[in-house]
Design a protein around this motif. Structure first.
Motif, mmCIF file in Angstrom:
data_model
loop_
_atom_site.group_PDB
_atom_site.id
_atom_site.type_symbol
_atom_site.label_atom_id
_atom_site.label_comp_id
_atom_site.label_asym_id
_atom_site.label_seq_id
_atom_site.Cartn_x
_atom_site.Cartn_y
_atom_site.Cartn_z
ATOM 1 N N GLN A 21 74.311 72.056 33.765
ATOM 2 C CA GLN A 21 74.130 70.954 32.818
ATOM 3 C C GLN A 21 73.428 69.773 33.495
ATOM 4 O OE1 GLN A 21 75.533 70.994 29.515
ATOM 5 N NE2 GLN A 21 74.401 69.112 29.119
ATOM 6 N N LYS A 22 73.913 69.404 34.679
ATOM 7 C CA LYS A 22 73.373 68.244 35.389
ATOM 8 C C LYS A 22 71.961 68.491 35.902
ATOM 9 C CE LYS A 22 74.643 67.487 39.555
ATOM 10 N NZ LYS A 22 74.126 67.189 40.828
ATOM 11 N N ASP A 23 71.718 69.659 36.480
ATOM 12 C CA ASP A 23 70.451 69.940 37.156
ATOM 13 C C ASP A 23 69.338 70.426 36.234
ATOM 14 O OD1 ASP A 23 71.681 69.233 39.494
ATOM 15 O OD2 ASP A 23 71.927 71.279 40.234
ATOM 16 N N VAL A 24 69.674 71.046 35.108
ATOM 17 C CA VAL A 24 68.640 71.621 34.246
ATOM 18 C C VAL A 24 68.666 71.016 32.838
ATOM 19 C CG1 VAL A 24 67.721 73.750 33.221
ATOM 20 C CG2 VAL A 24 68.668 73.793 35.529
ATOM 21 N N LEU A 25 69.778 71.137 32.172
ATOM 22 C CA LEU A 25 69.827 70.811 30.749
ATOM 23 C C LEU A 25 69.637 69.328 30.457
ATOM 24 C CD1 LEU A 25 72.759 73.156 29.739
ATOM 25 C CD2 LEU A 25 70.311 73.607 29.621
ATOM 26 N N ASP A 26 70.184 68.454 31.316
ATOM 27 C CA ASP A 26 70.104 67.020 31.054
ATOM 28 C C ASP A 26 68.832 66.370 31.599
ATOM 29 O OD1 ASP A 26 72.512 67.155 29.781
ATOM 30 O OD2 ASP A 26 73.686 66.383 31.450
ATOM 31 N N ARG A 27 68.001 67.135 32.262
ATOM 32 C CA ARG A 27 66.797 66.559 32.882
ATOM 33 C C ARG A 27 65.691 66.260 31.881
ATOM 34 N NH1 ARG A 27 67.060 65.353 38.377
ATOM 35 N NH2 ARG A 27 68.668 66.642 39.288
ATOM 36 N N ARG A 28 65.620 67.025 30.803
ATOM 37 C CA ARG A 28 64.562 66.816 29.812
ATOM 38 C C ARG A 28 64.946 67.486 28.499
ATOM 39 N NH1 ARG A 28 59.954 71.346 31.019
ATOM 40 N NH2 ARG A 28 59.590 71.077 28.812
ATOM 41 N N THR A 29 64.151 67.247 27.475
ATOM 42 C CA THR A 29 64.342 67.896 26.180
ATOM 43 C C THR A 29 63.511 69.171 26.175
ATOM 44 O OG1 THR A 29 64.632 65.764 25.123
ATOM 45 C CG2 THR A 29 64.101 67.618 23.698
ATOM 46 N N TRP A 30 64.140 70.264 25.773
ATOM 47 C CA TRP A 30 63.476 71.565 25.784
ATOM 48 C C TRP A 30 62.997 71.886 24.374
ATOM 49 C CZ3 TRP A 30 62.522 73.333 30.481
ATOM 50 C CH2 TRP A 30 63.287 72.823 31.518
ATOM 51 N N ALA A 31 61.686 72.055 24.209
ATOM 52 C CA ALA A 31 61.098 72.296 22.890
ATOM 53 C C ALA A 31 61.270 73.746 22.439
ATOM 54 C CB ALA A 31 59.618 71.936 22.909
ATOM 55 N N ILE A 38 63.332 80.145 31.367
ATOM 56 C CA ILE A 38 62.654 80.195 32.664
ATOM 57 C C ILE A 38 63.244 79.150 33.609
ATOM 58 C CG2 ILE A 38 60.455 79.745 33.833
ATOM 59 C CD1 ILE A 38 59.113 81.073 31.360
ATOM 60 N N ALA A 39 63.510 77.950 33.096
ATOM 61 C CA ALA A 39 64.083 76.893 33.929
ATOM 62 C C ALA A 39 65.466 77.281 34.443
ATOM 63 C CB ALA A 39 64.151 75.593 33.136
ATOM 64 N N ILE A 40 66.271 77.898 33.598
ATOM 65 C CA ILE A 40 67.616 78.305 34.009
ATOM 66 C C ILE A 40 67.543 79.403 35.069
ATOM 67 C CG2 ILE A 40 69.732 79.465 33.242
ATOM 68 C CD1 ILE A 40 69.416 77.906 30.595
#
Length: 59
Positions: A21-31, A38-40
Motif C-alpha cells: 500500500q505504502k510503496d505502490v498503491l499510494d504513490r499515484r493514481t492508476w488509470a 506491472i507495478a505490483i
C-alpha cells in the motif's frame, strides 16, 4: 499458520499488504489495471531481491 486466529500468518500478510500500500498503491493514481499489475509485480520482484540477495540469481 492456516488456523483461524493464528496471529503469525495474519501479521506476515498484514505487513506485506501495508508495504505494498505504502510503496505502490499510494504513490499515484492508476488509470488502468495492467499498469498497476506491472507495478505490483515489479515491486514484489525488487523487494524479494532486497531481502534475499543470495536467491535473486537463481533461475
Amino acid at each position: 499458520m492456516g488456523r483461524v486466529g493464528a496471529a503469525g500468518g495474519n501479521a506476515a500478510i498484514n505487513s506485506f499488504l501495508a508495504l505494498l500500500q505504502k510503496d505502490v498503491l499510494d504513490r499515484r493514481t492508476w488509470a488502468i489495471r495492467p499498469d498497476l499489475r506491472i507495478a505490483i509485480v515489479t515491486w514484489i520482484e525488487r523487494a524479494w531481491r532486497r531481502r534475499h540477495p543470495s536467491e535473486a540469481n537463481v533461475a
